[in-house]
Design a protein around this motif. Structure first.
Motif, PDB file in Angstrom:
ATOM      1  N   VAL A 156      -4.625   4.000  -1.350  1.00 52.71           N
ATOM      2  CA  VAL A 156      -5.478   3.636  -0.129  1.00 52.71           C
ATOM      3  C   VAL A 156      -6.630   4.756  -0.168  1.00 52.71           C
ATOM      4  O   VAL A 156      -6.430   5.704  -0.734  1.00 52.71           O
ATOM      5  N   LEU A 186       1.010  -1.356  -0.045  1.00 51.41           N
ATOM      6  CA  LEU A 186       0.122   0.020   0.209  1.00 51.41           C
ATOM      7  C   LEU A 186       0.982   1.149  -0.054  1.00 51.41           C
ATOM      8  O   LEU A 186       1.895   1.350   0.805  1.00 51.41           O
ATOM      9  N   THR A 193       2.948  -1.363   4.026  1.00 51.27           N
ATOM     10  CA  THR A 193       2.616   0.149   3.811  1.00 51.27           C
ATOM     11  C   THR A 193       3.884   0.815   3.413  1.00 51.27           C
ATOM     12  O   THR A 193       4.689   0.758   4.474  1.00 51.27           O
TER      13      THR A 193
END
Ligand code: AMP
Ligand code: MG
Length: 354
Positions: free
Chosen positions: A320, A242, A342
């Motif tokens: 996101v 992400l 992430t």
């Protein structure tokens, strides 16, 4: 076992009802995702669900009903606040965890003394429950760990040879599973976010808690309020990362990351908002919907993740959404799909600026 996929009509509904009454499995559409149904009272039938999915036996199943009178025997008590929520949101994508009644098999509840119950709004599920008279346990129709299927074809890919019948009722509207809310004790608590949002629940009940593990992995020694919130779940075969940050930075960072991975010989792609498809057109973009429409992203998410497997993508970068409203459900699934991996867009771009 031969797996039939049948269009929805009177005969296929009657066949589904008969199979359920005989203790067999049926895969069918709901408004959230496709599910695999078995009689919730019949432990032997429910065991077949766990076998078909390869699902851990300690992860309880949700029981589906089509009228309030069916709660009798399924739960031992209907808490006052459950009645209020049922009046507001049933039929619909809300599961309430209540004290377990005597008729539900232990296998369904994985031995817990509570049971998750939901009244789905999809006409096909309602028709099958009515025709069979069976309250059925029904988890998502994926192999355990994989993204949930939102159409009959994806269900067939996972369940071919594992159950006798799939009813094809087109695409699921919501695209992520139901909101799971514990109403048994203390403040009501969201164990799994879904289509019925925190705000919607609070408009009826006042304050509602959100379980800590909704947006992060379970910590060592932490008790799983909802056993299904495992660390890795909803995962495609490739590694998802992400990318967070300001909009322009995220687009630039994803382009850089995907190009780099590509040069290293990976099959790399990006999951991006409709608004960024053009800017990322050379990075094998998959459109997850508009940045301003979390419901659209929820609707497309699992479908996109499953397409990545079909295309054998091994490195995937995704945008996101803010974890608010339906965005909380999106980030709960996307976080797990990425095993919470992430990175910050600014960190990716830093080298260029130096
Ligand atoms: P699925 O069947 O894939 O839609 O997943 C059902 C989810 O509901 C899982 O995350 C389960 O852990 C959760 N669940 C079902 N029954 C209960 C229960 N009695 N208590 C807590 N969580 C539950
Ligand atoms: Mg599932």
């Amino acid at each position: 076992m031969n797996t039939q996929v049948l269009p929805v009509n009177e005969e296929s509904i009657a066949l589904a009802a008969k199979l359920l009454q005989q203790g067999e499995l049926v895969a069918l559409p709901t408004e959230t995702v496709y599910g695999i149904a078995a009689d919730a009272r019949n432990g032997e039938a429910v065991k077949k669900i766990f076998e078909a999915k390869g699902r851990p036996q300690d992860n309880p199943l949700i029981v589906h009903i089509c009228g309030m009178e069916m709660l009798h025997g399924i739960v031992s008590e209907v808490p006052e606040r459950a009645k209020k929520l049922a009046a507001a949101f049933w039929p619909g994508p809300l599961t309430m965890v209540m004290p377990r009644g005597p008729e539900v098999s232990e296998v369904t509840c994985a031995g817990l003394d509570t049971v998750g119950v939901r009244m789905p709004s999809h006409p096909v599920v309602q028709a099958v429950i009515k025709a069979s008279g069976v309250a059925f346990a029904a988890p998502s129709a994926n192999l355990s760990g994989k993204p949930s299927p939102t159409n009959a074809q994806d269900t067939f890919v996972d369940m071919d040879g594992r159950l006798p019948l799939i009813l094809d009722g087109g695409e699921s509207a919501v695209g992520v599973e139901s909101t799971v809310l514990d109403v048994t004790s203390g403040a009501p608590c969201i164990l799994r976010p879904g289509g019925i949002t925190k705000d919607m629940l609070e408009s009826v009940l006042g304050h509602v808690d959100v379980a800590g593990s909704v947006l992060r992995p379970l910590q060592k020694g932490e008790k799983a309020l909802s056993p299904g919130m495992r660390y890795k779940h909803y995962s495609p075969d490739g590694q998802v990362t992400l990318v967070e940050g300001a909009e322009a930075d995220v687009v630039a960072a994803m382009a850089k990351l995907a190009t780099h991975a590509d040069a290293q010989g990976h099959r790399a792609c990006v999951m991006c908002f409709t608004e960024h498809m053009d800017a990322l057109k050379d990075c094998h973009p998959h459109d997850i919907g508009s940045r301003d429409n979390a419901s659209e992203v929820a609707h497309r998410l699992f479908d996109t993740l499953r397409r990545l497997d079909e295309e054998h993508m091994d490195v995937i970068f995704s945008e996101v959404v803010p974890p608010e409203g339906v965005g909380l459900a999106v980030m709960n699934r996307l976080g797990r799909a990425a095993a919470f991996h992430t990175i910050q867009a600014r960190d990716v771009l830093k080298d260029e600026e130096a």
